[in-house]
Write a protein that holds these residues in place. Sequence first.
Motif, mmCIF file in Angstrom:
data_model
loop_
_atom_site.group_PDB
_atom_site.id
_atom_site.type_symbol
_atom_site.label_atom_id
_atom_site.label_comp_id
_atom_site.label_asym_id
_atom_site.label_seq_id
_atom_site.Cartn_x
_atom_site.Cartn_y
_atom_site.Cartn_z
ATOM 1 N N CYS A 262 3.916 -8.211 -8.899
ATOM 2 C CA CYS A 262 3.563 -7.588 -10.181
ATOM 3 C C CYS A 262 4.685 -6.683 -10.658
ATOM 4 N N ALA A 263 5.249 -5.910 -9.751
ATOM 5 C CA ALA A 263 6.342 -5.013 -10.148
ATOM 6 C C ALA A 263 7.545 -5.820 -10.624
ATOM 7 N N LEU A 264 7.717 -7.006 -10.047
ATOM 8 C CA LEU A 264 8.831 -7.867 -10.459
ATOM 9 C C LEU A 264 8.619 -8.350 -11.889
ATOM 10 N N ASP A 265 7.378 -8.422 -12.301
ATOM 11 C CA ASP A 265 7.090 -8.839 -13.667
ATOM 12 C C ASP A 265 7.403 -7.732 -14.668
ATOM 13 N N GLY A 266 7.816 -6.564 -14.177
ATOM 14 C CA GLY A 266 8.279 -5.499 -15.065
ATOM 15 C C GLY A 266 9.697 -5.845 -15.477
ATOM 16 N N CYS A 267 10.675 -5.006 -15.144
ATOM 17 C CA CYS A 267 12.038 -5.367 -15.554
ATOM 18 C C CYS A 267 13.042 -5.215 -14.423
ATOM 19 N N ALA A 268 12.570 -5.329 -13.167
ATOM 20 C CA ALA A 268 13.513 -5.262 -12.051
ATOM 21 C C ALA A 268 13.938 -6.673 -11.661
ATOM 22 N N ASP A 269 15.117 -6.783 -11.048
ATOM 23 C CA ASP A 269 15.558 -8.069 -10.512
ATOM 24 C C ASP A 269 15.060 -8.255 -9.085
ATOM 25 N N ILE A 270 14.865 -7.129 -8.413
ATOM 26 C CA ILE A 270 14.377 -7.182 -7.031
ATOM 27 C C ILE A 270 13.427 -6.007 -6.816
ATOM 28 N N VAL A 271 12.327 -6.265 -6.134
ATOM 29 C CA VAL A 271 11.371 -5.196 -5.827
ATOM 30 C C VAL A 271 11.277 -5.075 -4.310
ATOM 31 N N VAL A 272 11.549 -3.879 -3.838
ATOM 32 C CA VAL A 272 11.604 -3.652 -2.398
ATOM 33 C C VAL A 272 10.281 -3.052 -1.921
ATOM 34 N N GLY A 273 9.727 -3.616 -0.863
ATOM 35 C CA GLY A 273 8.576 -2.998 -0.196
ATOM 36 C C GLY A 273 9.131 -1.860 0.640
ATOM 37 N N SER A 274 8.938 -0.627 0.156
ATOM 38 C CA SER A 274 9.747 0.490 0.626
ATOM 39 C C SER A 274 8.985 1.442 1.549
ATOM 40 N N ARG A 275 9.615 1.728 2.681
ATOM 41 C CA ARG A 275 9.036 2.706 3.620
ATOM 42 C C ARG A 275 9.330 4.116 3.182
ATOM 43 N N TYR A 276 10.390 4.282 2.402
ATOM 44 C CA TYR A 276 10.854 5.636 2.097
ATOM 45 C C TYR A 276 10.626 6.052 0.648
ATOM 46 N N ALA A 277 10.038 5.185 -0.169
ATOM 47 C CA ALA A 277 9.653 5.611 -1.524
ATOM 48 C C ALA A 277 8.421 6.511 -1.370
ATOM 49 N N PRO A 278 8.161 7.409 -2.327
ATOM 50 C CA PRO A 278 6.979 8.268 -2.212
ATOM 51 C C PRO A 278 5.723 7.417 -1.990
ATOM 52 N N GLY A 279 4.958 7.773 -0.972
ATOM 53 C CA GLY A 279 3.750 7.005 -0.652
ATOM 54 C C GLY A 279 3.983 5.982 0.450
ATOM 55 N N GLY A 280 5.246 5.712 0.765
ATOM 56 C CA GLY A 280 5.552 4.747 1.823
ATOM 57 C C GLY A 280 5.441 5.396 3.202
ATOM 58 N N GLU A 281 5.292 4.561 4.219
ATOM 59 C CA GLU A 281 5.133 5.109 5.586
ATOM 60 C C GLU A 281 5.879 4.261 6.605
ATOM 61 N N ILE A 282 6.360 4.942 7.634
ATOM 62 C CA ILE A 282 6.869 4.206 8.789
ATOM 63 C C ILE A 282 5.785 4.250 9.876
ATOM 64 N N ASP A 283 5.981 3.464 10.910
ATOM 65 C CA ASP A 283 4.994 3.441 11.997
ATOM 66 C C ASP A 283 4.935 4.815 12.666
ATOM 67 N N GLN A 284 3.732 5.302 12.864
ATOM 68 C CA GLN A 284 3.566 6.637 13.453
ATOM 69 C C GLN A 284 4.091 6.716 14.882
ATOM 70 N N GLY A 285 4.192 5.539 15.523
ATOM 71 C CA GLY A 285 4.627 5.522 16.919
ATOM 72 C C GLY A 285 6.141 5.598 17.103
ATOM 73 N N TRP A 286 6.899 5.635 16.031
ATOM 74 C CA TRP A 286 8.357 5.661 16.163
ATOM 75 C C TRP A 286 8.823 6.910 16.898
ATOM 76 N N THR A 287 9.756 6.727 17.815
ATOM 77 C CA THR A 287 10.317 7.872 18.533
ATOM 78 C C THR A 287 11.275 8.624 17.599
ATOM 79 N N VAL A 288 11.628 9.845 18.016
ATOM 80 C CA VAL A 288 12.571 10.637 17.217
ATOM 81 C C VAL A 288 13.884 9.869 17.067
ATOM 82 N N TRP A 289 14.326 9.240 18.142
ATOM 83 C CA TRP A 289 15.583 8.493 18.126
ATOM 84 C C TRP A 289 15.524 7.365 17.095
ATOM 85 N N ARG A 290 14.405 6.643 17.066
ATOM 86 C CA ARG A 290 14.282 5.518 16.135
ATOM 87 C C ARG A 290 14.254 6.012 14.685
#
Length: 391
Positions: free
Chosen positions: A131-159
Amino acid sequence: MGLARNPCSWSPQLTATSQGRADLKAASIVVPTYGEASNLRALAERVAAAMAASGRTWELILVDDDSADGSVEITNELAGRLPVRMEVRRGVPRDLSTAVLEGIRLARFDRIVVMDADLSHPPERIPDLLCALDGCADIVVGSRYAPGGEIDQGWTVWRRLNSRLATLLARPLVACKDPLAGFFALDGNTLPDLGRFYPIGYKIGLELMVRGRLRVAEVPIAFSDRVLGASKLNWRQQFNYLRHVHRLYLFRYGRLARVASFLGVGASGFVIDVAFYLGLQGLGIEHRLARFLSFWPAVTWNWRLNRALTFAERPWRPRARQWAQFVGSSLLGLGLNVGTYTALTSLVAFFGRNRLLALICGVAVGSIANYLVANGWVYGRRRAATANRLR
Ligand SMILES: Nc1nc2c(ncn2[C@@H]2O[C@H](COP(=O)(O)OP(=O)(O)O)[C@@H](O)[C@H]2O)c(=O)[nH]1
Ligand SMILES: [Mg+2]
């Protein structure tokens, strides 16, 4: 185009309003696979459920590098009830990125989604990306670091640190908060000829964004670690990532990046030089002989690194001859360096009083000459068909 400046960035409103017309658009979902037999059923079923909910026509293309784990049999079974097919590659080096490019080539539909097989990328978010691609982007990224995105809670500090640092390195290349994401949607029509992409390693999304000069939008996702199967990410891939990013800097920033790279290599060569100079003396070698000997590992180091990094995209040249040319150009640079210092301190009273400034001028003249000769002669300027082969 970044999230803040990008009017196409995903939002719940955008998804809701795009839903109606988006339903008409079919999508090919491309998944590189290697040893993912344990994940294929769940992947296909979750993709099927998500696509059924969005009302889009779809196909799932698995591009497999000849996994000997029953992946083909499972795909055949899935293909009996779902639009799933597997392209098995043989006789080519096993590689995630070229597998993705192959999948893009095979896609029947213009809208293409790329994701991992291990369910780290939630298939339920595919419709939102489309749906977002139907806006005006050429590529839409499923983002862990955009506001609202998340990484796995189990990640170590190093990771976490590793991921953040790697992301930071790529941020100047493209206005995207998660440029290393492997989950993205794009329109095949906006991509330049696929032959223009030369990924080294895992980050095909970054390659497409930077070399394709794509306009980026982001949809936040919750990334979860794989539960079944094993990751193929290893140290070699991480090293290749650095090489890949380096090449993209050269592509994006041209001469500026090349000069910075040349200077960086020179600085690292200086460290090698000093280390050998001191080390050899530690072994009892006389200091002038140590000085003479330490030049060779340092110049060889510089030649090799410039070949692999600074001039990585230049045509291939025979090593021995190129090394000899590099030694010649280094000696020329050294001559100009020392000559400039000597001339300035003996002919100009000001430099006679400020010898350190004369030394700096000498280093600058020597380095500029070195760069010009390396750029124009040692590594050659001509582009050739072999220009992008990996070394
Ligand atoms: N075709 C192909 N797929 C690969 C290769 N290496 C990894 N993959 C796939 O790429 C995706 C991401 O790989 P993964 O090992 O999960 O990497 P990680 O998520 O970075 O740990 C998965 O779907 C893998 O099966 C490869 O050499 N060839
Ligand atoms: Mg994974």
